[in-house]
Design an enzyme around this catalytic site. Structure first.
Site, PDB file in Angstrom:
ATOM      1  N   SER A 102      42.167  33.879  33.494  1.00  0.00           N
ATOM      2  CA  SER A 102      42.531  33.161  32.276  1.00  0.00           C
ATOM      3  C   SER A 102      43.120  34.095  31.224  1.00  0.00           C
ATOM      4  O   SER A 102      44.156  34.709  31.441  1.00  0.00           O
ATOM      5  CB  SER A 102      41.318  32.398  31.743  1.00  0.00           C
ATOM      6  OG  SER A 102      41.655  31.601  30.640  1.00  0.00           O
ATOM      7  N   ASP A 240      48.069  30.285  27.242  1.00  0.00           N
ATOM      8  CA  ASP A 240      47.265  31.426  27.676  1.00  0.00           C
ATOM      9  C   ASP A 240      47.707  31.849  29.079  1.00  0.00           C
ATOM     10  O   ASP A 240      48.651  31.288  29.642  1.00  0.00           O
ATOM     11  CB  ASP A 240      45.776  31.118  27.600  1.00  0.00           C
ATOM     12  CG  ASP A 240      45.311  30.049  28.578  1.00  0.00           C
ATOM     13  OD1 ASP A 240      46.166  29.336  29.136  1.00  0.00           O
ATOM     14  OD2 ASP A 240      44.090  29.923  28.790  1.00  0.00           O
ATOM     15  N   ASP A 242      46.644  31.603  32.227  1.00  0.00           N
ATOM     16  CA  ASP A 242      46.731  30.667  33.347  1.00  0.00           C
ATOM     17  C   ASP A 242      47.285  29.315  32.928  1.00  0.00           C
ATOM     18  O   ASP A 242      47.329  28.382  33.728  1.00  0.00           O
ATOM     19  CB  ASP A 242      45.378  30.514  34.043  1.00  0.00           C
ATOM     20  CG  ASP A 242      44.286  29.961  33.145  1.00  0.00           C
ATOM     21  OD1 ASP A 242      44.402  30.084  31.908  1.00  0.00           O
ATOM     22  OD2 ASP A 242      43.297  29.411  33.667  1.00  0.00           O
ATOM     23  N   ASP A 244      46.408  26.824  31.107  1.00  0.00           N
ATOM     24  CA  ASP A 244      45.693  25.566  30.963  1.00  0.00           C
ATOM     25  C   ASP A 244      45.415  25.236  29.499  1.00  0.00           C
ATOM     26  O   ASP A 244      44.958  24.141  29.188  1.00  0.00           O
ATOM     27  CB  ASP A 244      44.393  25.558  31.778  1.00  0.00           C
ATOM     28  CG  ASP A 244      43.409  26.646  31.382  1.00  0.00           C
ATOM     29  OD1 ASP A 244      43.769  27.511  30.568  1.00  0.00           O
ATOM     30  OD2 ASP A 244      42.277  26.630  31.902  1.00  0.00           O
TER      31      ASP A 244
END
Length: 450
Positions: A102, A240, A242, A244
């Protein structure tokens, strides 16, 4: 090798490579075997994805080897944002595994899991994976298979089907991918729309050479703010690592609170389904509840965290949910979080109604807020108890999700981080001076011995 502390409440996160790795290829292989055994996947298939981190491909393939040795078959979707992996799970009705850390720095990697249809993993299953990762599981008689597929176009088409995008005026949109997975998904999702895209750091690079992939830190929004002003853009979307989560910056270069975004999308979703439930967490602005009530909806309040939000989304068959951290959840996206779909909703609102982002935000109730303030502490529970004692009698005290004190026109939250040795402070009130006073009082207690 796997250090025990890489196993978190809902996922796996730790350093790889370097002088002091916390898990490695052997560990990934063991986790893959543990996952397949815990999910009872012998003879069954799961979807596997990864972000752009340098270690992602070899770690995910080692994981696949471990899972296949336990009889599980792998459908590898390759490079994917986390919400693209949630889509893959929903699209195929299979369990899912995403390799990502992440917003963590470049030296980290991790694993996120989901049940079929992107349902959140349960604490019991996470505990079982953790336990079995340290067991030498013998391979089963019939090894699983491996195949690859590309679901990016299907992902984009599904997002487009969920938002009314026809008749939009042309918008100039800055997209700051932060060298993360939004650089992979943006061309497919935003490319076909009536938008001019100004891309920042769209090359996939897990070393993050331009800025860290964490838009919760104000310093990581500066590039997008500058680009909006320089290009006269209508809006910026900042993702961000990743992809999401999606942060919004308005046409003036000002950051839009995720609570404002939650309120705007909630109102739009309630217009098509009056009376529906909207899920928010304990530190979402009270403005959202006011907007939802005015639109005829109902609010359900969740503890912070995506597994808790998703569970409450499912329990209430909620149409939408939003968190202060810019995670946005949609019933039509299997109740999972997707920053890209939230961005599409905001673009559609601006494009259809012909108003700017700041004009849309100005329609909503306004509260002053401190933003999230982190403090490193040695004994979080003792310190939270001190804060509670200091505010005793001044408001209602609730321990559902850390400490929440609710007074007349204000609230104060102190929570432990799930992943770091931090206490997180949030304050909201009707005026800046009240926020400042409450913030300073709480911080003086939290940081007294530091």
């Amino acid at each position: 090798m796997i250090e025990p502390h890489v196993f978190k409440a809902n996922d796996i996160r730790g350093l790889v490579g370097g002088d002091a790795p916390e898990w490695d290829l052997e560990g990934a292989r063991a986790i893959g075997a543990a996952f397949a055994a815990a999910f009872d996947l012998a003879g069954a298939e799961f979807v596997l994805g990864r972000d752009m981190r340098a270690s992602g491909r070899e770690l995910s393939l080692a994981f696949a080897e471990g899972a296949m040795a336990q009889g599980a078959s792998v459908l590898d979707v390759g490079l994917a944002s986390t919400d693209q992996l949630w889509f893959a799970s929903g699209h195929t009705h299979l369990p899912g595994v995403q390799f990502t850390a992440s917003h963590n720095p470049a030296g980290y990697n991790g694993v996120k899991f989901c049940l079929p249809d992107a349902a959140p993993i349960t604490p019991d299953l996470m505990a079982k994976i953790t336990e079995l990762a340290y067991v030498d599981l013998p391979p089963v008689a019939e090894k699983g298979s491996y195949r690859e597929t590309d679901l990016l176009a299907a992902y984009a088409a599904h997002l487009h089907s969920l938002v009314p995008l026809d008749g939009m005026r042309r918008l100039k949109v800055v997209v700051d991918a932060g060298n993360g997975m939004a650089g992979h998904t943006t061309p497919a999702v935003l490319g076909p729309l009536n938008v001019e895209i100004i891309g920042l750091f769209t090359d996939l690079d897990g070393s993050f050479p331009n800025h860290p992939p964490n838009p919760l830190e104000p310093a990581n929004l500066v590039d997008a703010q500058r680009a909006v002003r320089e290009h006269g853009a209508d809006i910026a979307l900042v993702f961000d690592g990743d992809a999401d989560r999606c942060f919004i910056i308005d046409e003036h270069g000002d950051v839009v609170s995720p609570s404002v975004v939650t309120a705007l999308i909630a109102r739009a979703e309630l217009a098509r389904e009056p009376g529906a439930v909207i899920v928010v967490n304990t530190i979402t602005s009270r403005a959202v509840s006011e907007v939802v009530a005015a639109a005829g909806g109902k609010v359900a309040i969740s503890a912070v965290g995506h597994t808790r939000m998703k569970a409450l989304m499912a329990q209430h068959h909620a149409i939408f949910g939003g968190e202060h951290s810019a995670h946005y959840y949609f019933r039509d996206f299997w109740g999972a979080d997707t920053g890209m779909l939230a961005g599409l909703h905001v673009l559609a609102l601006m494009g259809r109604e012909g108003r700017s982002m700041s004009e849309l935000a100005a329609e909503l109730p306004h509260y002053a807020a401190s933003g999230e303030i982190n403090s490193t502490v040695d004994d979080p529970k003792t310190i939270m108890a001190r804060v509670a004692a200091a505010f005793e009698g001044r408001g209602t005290i609730d321990w559902t999700d850390g400490l929440l004190v609710t007074g007349d026109g204000w609230w104060l939250s102190v929570r432990e981080s799930n992943t770091e040795p931090l206490l997180r402070l949030n304050v909201e009130a009707r005026g800046d001076s009240t926020v400042a006073a409450l913030r300073d009082e709480a911080l003086a207690i939290i940081r007294k011995d530091s």
